[in-house]
Design an enzyme around this catalytic site. Structure first.
Site, PDB file in Angstrom:
ATOM      1  N   ASN A  38       0.819  -1.215   0.000  1.00 42.70           N
ATOM      2  CA  ASN A  38       0.000   0.000   0.000  1.00 42.70           C
ATOM      3  C   ASN A  38       0.857   1.270   0.000  1.00 42.70           C
ATOM      4  OD1 ASN A  38      -2.427   1.346   0.025  1.00 42.70           O
ATOM      5  ND2 ASN A  38      -2.957   0.848   2.143  1.00 42.70           N
ATOM      6  N   HIS A 123     -15.139  -4.965  10.616  1.00 42.13           N
ATOM      7  CA  HIS A 123     -14.656  -3.658  11.066  1.00 42.13           C
ATOM      8  C   HIS A 123     -15.789  -2.694  11.299  1.00 42.13           C
ATOM      9  CE1 HIS A 123     -11.202  -5.543   9.405  1.00 42.13           C
ATOM     10  NE2 HIS A 123     -10.447  -4.703  10.060  1.00 42.13           N
ATOM     11  N   ARG A 148     -13.976  -5.732  15.045  1.00 44.99           N
ATOM     12  CA  ARG A 148     -13.041  -4.693  15.483  1.00 44.99           C
ATOM     13  C   ARG A 148     -13.832  -3.409  15.661  1.00 44.99           C
ATOM     14  NH1 ARG A 148      -8.193  -1.869  12.006  1.00 44.99           N
ATOM     15  NH2 ARG A 148      -9.901  -0.451  11.506  1.00 44.99           N
ATOM     16  N   TYR A 160      -8.055   7.759  11.987  1.00 46.70           N
ATOM     17  CA  TYR A 160      -7.758   6.632  11.108  1.00 46.70           C
ATOM     18  C   TYR A 160      -8.495   5.389  11.611  1.00 46.70           C
ATOM     19  CZ  TYR A 160      -5.094   3.354   8.290  1.00 46.70           C
ATOM     20  OH  TYR A 160      -4.736   2.396   7.391  1.00 46.70           O
ATOM     21  N   ASP A 210      -7.932  -1.712  17.502  1.00 45.73           N
ATOM     22  CA  ASP A 210      -6.634  -1.430  16.869  1.00 45.73           C
ATOM     23  C   ASP A 210      -6.102  -0.087  17.362  1.00 45.73           C
ATOM     24  OD1 ASP A 210      -4.442  -1.283  15.213  1.00 45.73           O
ATOM     25  OD2 ASP A 210      -5.543  -1.746  13.369  1.00 45.73           O
ATOM     26  N   HIS A 212      -3.113   1.057  16.335  1.00 42.38           N
ATOM     27  CA  HIS A 212      -2.310   1.592  15.218  1.00 42.38           C
ATOM     28  C   HIS A 212      -0.962   2.143  15.667  1.00 42.38           C
ATOM     29  CE1 HIS A 212      -5.442   1.005  12.269  1.00 42.38           C
ATOM     30  NE2 HIS A 212      -6.306   1.661  13.000  1.00 42.38           N
ATOM     31  N   GLU A 236      -4.608  -4.354  19.331  1.00 45.81           N
ATOM     32  CA  GLU A 236      -3.706  -4.535  18.192  1.00 45.81           C
ATOM     33  C   GLU A 236      -2.700  -3.407  18.114  1.00 45.81           C
ATOM     34  OE1 GLU A 236      -5.910  -5.239  14.639  1.00 45.81           O
ATOM     35  OE2 GLU A 236      -4.440  -4.243  13.346  1.00 45.81           O
ATOM     36  N   GLU A 262       1.228  -6.556  11.452  1.00 39.91           N
ATOM     37  CA  GLU A 262       0.784  -6.324  10.070  1.00 39.91           C
ATOM     38  C   GLU A 262       1.869  -5.668   9.223  1.00 39.91           C
ATOM     39  OE1 GLU A 262      -2.739  -3.958  11.091  1.00 39.91           O
ATOM     40  OE2 GLU A 262      -1.822  -2.270  10.073  1.00 39.91           O
ATOM     41  N   ARG A 283       0.292 -11.139  13.509  1.00 41.74           N
ATOM     42  CA  ARG A 283      -0.556 -10.643  12.414  1.00 41.74           C
ATOM     43  C   ARG A 283       0.144 -10.574  11.053  1.00 41.74           C
ATOM     44  NH1 ARG A 283      -4.796  -8.313  12.094  1.00 41.74           N
ATOM     45  NH2 ARG A 283      -4.156  -6.322  11.208  1.00 41.74           N
ATOM     46  N   HIS A 312      -3.239 -10.034   9.033  1.00 44.42           N
ATOM     47  CA  HIS A 312      -3.718  -8.802   8.405  1.00 44.42           C
ATOM     48  C   HIS A 312      -4.545  -9.159   7.169  1.00 44.42           C
ATOM     49  CE1 HIS A 312      -2.400  -4.771   6.362  1.00 44.42           C
ATOM     50  NE2 HIS A 312      -3.511  -4.600   7.035  1.00 44.42           N
ATOM     51  N   ASP A 316      -6.327  -3.557   1.214  1.00 44.95           N
ATOM     52  CA  ASP A 316      -5.125  -3.487   0.378  1.00 44.95           C
ATOM     53  C   ASP A 316      -4.495  -4.868   0.169  1.00 44.95           C
ATOM     54  OD1 ASP A 316      -4.770  -2.559   3.211  1.00 44.95           O
ATOM     55  OD2 ASP A 316      -2.645  -2.767   2.772  1.00 44.95           O
ATOM     56  N   GLU A 339      -8.304 -11.383   9.716  1.00 52.16           N
ATOM     57  CA  GLU A 339      -8.929 -10.096   9.404  1.00 52.16           C
ATOM     58  C   GLU A 339      -9.562 -10.181   8.011  1.00 52.16           C
ATOM     59  OE1 GLU A 339      -6.233  -6.757   9.230  1.00 52.16           O
ATOM     60  OE2 GLU A 339      -7.878  -5.316   9.359  1.00 52.16           O
ATOM     61  N   TRP A 402       2.993   5.581  13.738  1.00 51.31           N
ATOM     62  CA  TRP A 402       1.782   4.916  13.278  1.00 51.31           C
ATOM     63  C   TRP A 402       1.339   3.996  14.371  1.00 51.31           C
ATOM     64  CZ3 TRP A 402      -2.121   4.292  10.120  1.00 51.31           C
ATOM     65  CH2 TRP A 402      -2.159   5.075   8.942  1.00 51.31           C
TER      66      TRP A 402
HETATM   67  O1  EZ4 Z   1      -3.417   0.255   8.355  1.00 49.00           O
HETATM   68  O2  EZ4 Z   1      -4.173  -2.047   5.714  1.00 49.00           O
HETATM   69  O3  EZ4 Z   1      -5.671  -3.718  10.830  1.00 49.00           O
HETATM   70  N1  EZ4 Z   1      -5.727  -3.115   9.809  1.00 49.00           N
HETATM   71  C1  EZ4 Z   1      -5.131  -1.952   9.602  1.00 49.00           C
HETATM   72  C2  EZ4 Z   1      -5.182  -1.374   8.216  1.00 49.00           C
HETATM   73  C3  EZ4 Z   1      -3.789  -0.982   7.777  1.00 49.00           C
HETATM   74  C4  EZ4 Z   1      -3.711  -0.857   6.279  1.00 49.00           C
HETATM   75  C5  EZ4 Z   1      -2.281  -0.561   5.837  1.00 49.00           C
HETATM   76  O4  EZ4 Z   1      -2.151  -0.667   4.458  1.00 49.00           O
HETATM   77  O5  EZ4 Z   1      -4.548  -1.417  10.520  1.00 49.00           O
HETATM   78  O6  EZ4 Z   1      -6.063  -0.293   8.155  1.00 49.00           O
HETATM   79 CO    CO Z   2      -4.110  -2.762  12.132  1.00 45.99          CO
END
Ligand code: EZ4
Ligand code: CO
Length: 402
Positions: A38, A123, A148, A160, A210, A212, A236, A262, A283, A312, A316, A339, A402
């Site tokens: 991605n 999700h 999730r 996000y 998540d 992130h 996560e 991931e 993951r 994951h 994407d 997922e 991130w």
């Molecule tokens: O950020 O797939 O758990 N899933 C995620 C996704 C990832 C994207 C990254 O390309 O965290 O949203």
């Molecule tokens: Co994630």
């Protein structure tokens, strides 16, 4: 002996960008491998086009392990997401070919099914708590057993992981959008909405969340404790995992289960996390961690330490990836969850996977190989468009994890 005659790289954007490798043999058998990274799609496409495709003609498609070693060790430059995604594409395509030649679904090549299907998580998200509760209910009504849960953090312009429209799509602008992140606002809010979801839906639904990678290890330990009684299925990516030992403090502070991986591309990204039992779920995915051959090694190592899988599987990861994931998932004894996100309907004009979703689980197809087709004619109608993941900044303007 059949040999590889052609390796074709197909870049297409039906709803989002995908890079796919199609290998053809002298017997006319074809295999597919996902090579989508991605926001860095063309780097992998060029790696394959310039440095891998020329090496393949004349080679024996049956020697999957040898091909893996040849591409990994032979390049001198090991690991890294671009390299490992390229190797994954070749590896996955060769498993697809082997299955077609043998007349077996890939799960049978891998030793056969250890379970009938792979439980997935959906999700749910919402801009507000009532919207989130409605969305969780929608997934429950669709038969999902695991969901999730992400809500927009009040006071931030964007969060996000919160879906806009009907399809969850993490990549956005033709340049990376920049979003402001406040850990304080998140830590104040997230435990409340997770509690509200648990209260409304009771103990029968698996709840995942998540983070992130947005917290420090200390903040993550605090967060894990605050939500401990909600009995999450997992939290996560609580913190970035370059320093694997930083998970020790989180682990010691809380019994909230931890999932990570991931962004991992090899077993060396998680060796310590697994062997010291610092996580509960790994993951890593077929496409970003070196294909079925390498991901199976990671999963087998994890099994020795009672770490389960939770690959994951966002949008994407193409239907080729998802097909490969489901075949592997149903064979490993330590499978945890997979997922899964519905792809944009346009994606299915190009990719035709034969796996099926029912009862909150993906069921692999029993056709030979991976059971996914790519139609090149519609693929050509969707040219690549640059699309990037957002970048996050702290309130002081510095770039955030991130
Ligand atoms: O950020 O797939 O758990 N899933 C995620 C996704 C990832 C994207 C990254 O390309 O965290 O949203
Ligand atoms: Co994630």
């Amino acid at each position: 002996m059949a040999t590889i005659t052609e390796a074709k790289i197909i870049v297409t954007s039906p709803g989002r960008n995908f890079v796919t490798l199609k290998i053809t043999t002298s017997d006319g058998v074809t295999g597919l491998g996902d090579a989508t990274l991605n926001g860095r799609e063309l780097a992998v496409a060029h790696y394959l086009q310039d440095h891998v495709a020329p090496l393949l003609p004349g080679r024996d498609p049956d020697r999957i392990e040898d091909m893996w070693q040849y591409l990994y060790k032979g390049a001198y430059w090991r690991r890294g997401p671009v390299t490992m995604t390229a190797i994954a594409a070749v590896d996955t395509a060769l498993w697809d070919i082997k299955g077609k030649v043998a007349g077996m679904p890939v799960y049978d090549l891998l030793g056969g099914r250890a379970r009938d299907s792979a439980m997935v998580y959906g999700h749910a998200s919402g801009a507000t708590l009532p919207a989130l509760l409605d969305d969780v209910e929608r997934f429950q009504d669709l038969g999902y057993r695991a969901v999730r849960v992400q809500a927009a953090v009040p006071g931030l312009s964007g969060t996000y992981g919160v879906r806009h429209g009907t399809v969850y799509e993490p990549a956005g602008g033709s340049l990376p959008e920049e979003q402001v992140w406040s850990t304080e606002a998140y830590l104040d809010f997230a435990p409340h909405y997770l509690a509200a979801v648990r209260e409304k839906f009771g103990s029968g639904l698996h709840l995942l969340h998540d983070v992130h990678h947005r917290l420090t290890p200390t903040e993550a330990a605090h967060f894990g404790r605050r939500v401990e009684d909600l009995r999450l299925f997992w939290m996560e990516d609580p913190t970035p995992a370059e320093a694997q030992e930083s998970f020790r403090g989180i682990r010691q502070a809380t019994t909230t289960p931890i999932a990570v991986g991931e962004v991992f591309n090899s077993v060396w990204d998680c060796q310590q996390l697994i062997t010291e039992r610092l996580i509960d779920y790994i993951r890593a995915s077929v496409v970003h961690a070196g294909g079925i051959t390498h991901l199976r090694r990671i999963f087998n190592l994890a099994e020795l330490y009672q770490v389960r899988t939770g690959s994951h599987g966002a949008t994407d990861l193409s239907p080729v990836s998802m097909a490969a994931a489901v075949h592997l998932d149903v064979t490993v004894p330590n499978f945890g969850v997979q997922e899964y996100m519905e792809h944009d309907p346009l994606t299915h004009e190009v990719f035709r996977p034969a796996y099926e979703l029912s009862d909150g689980a993906l069921h692999p197809s029993d056709v030979p190989g991976l059971g996914v087709e790519l139609d090149e004619e519609p693929a050509a109608r969707f040219p690549y468009e640059p699309k990037y993941l957002p970048v996050h900044r702290r309130t002081d303007g510095s770039v955030h994890d991130w």
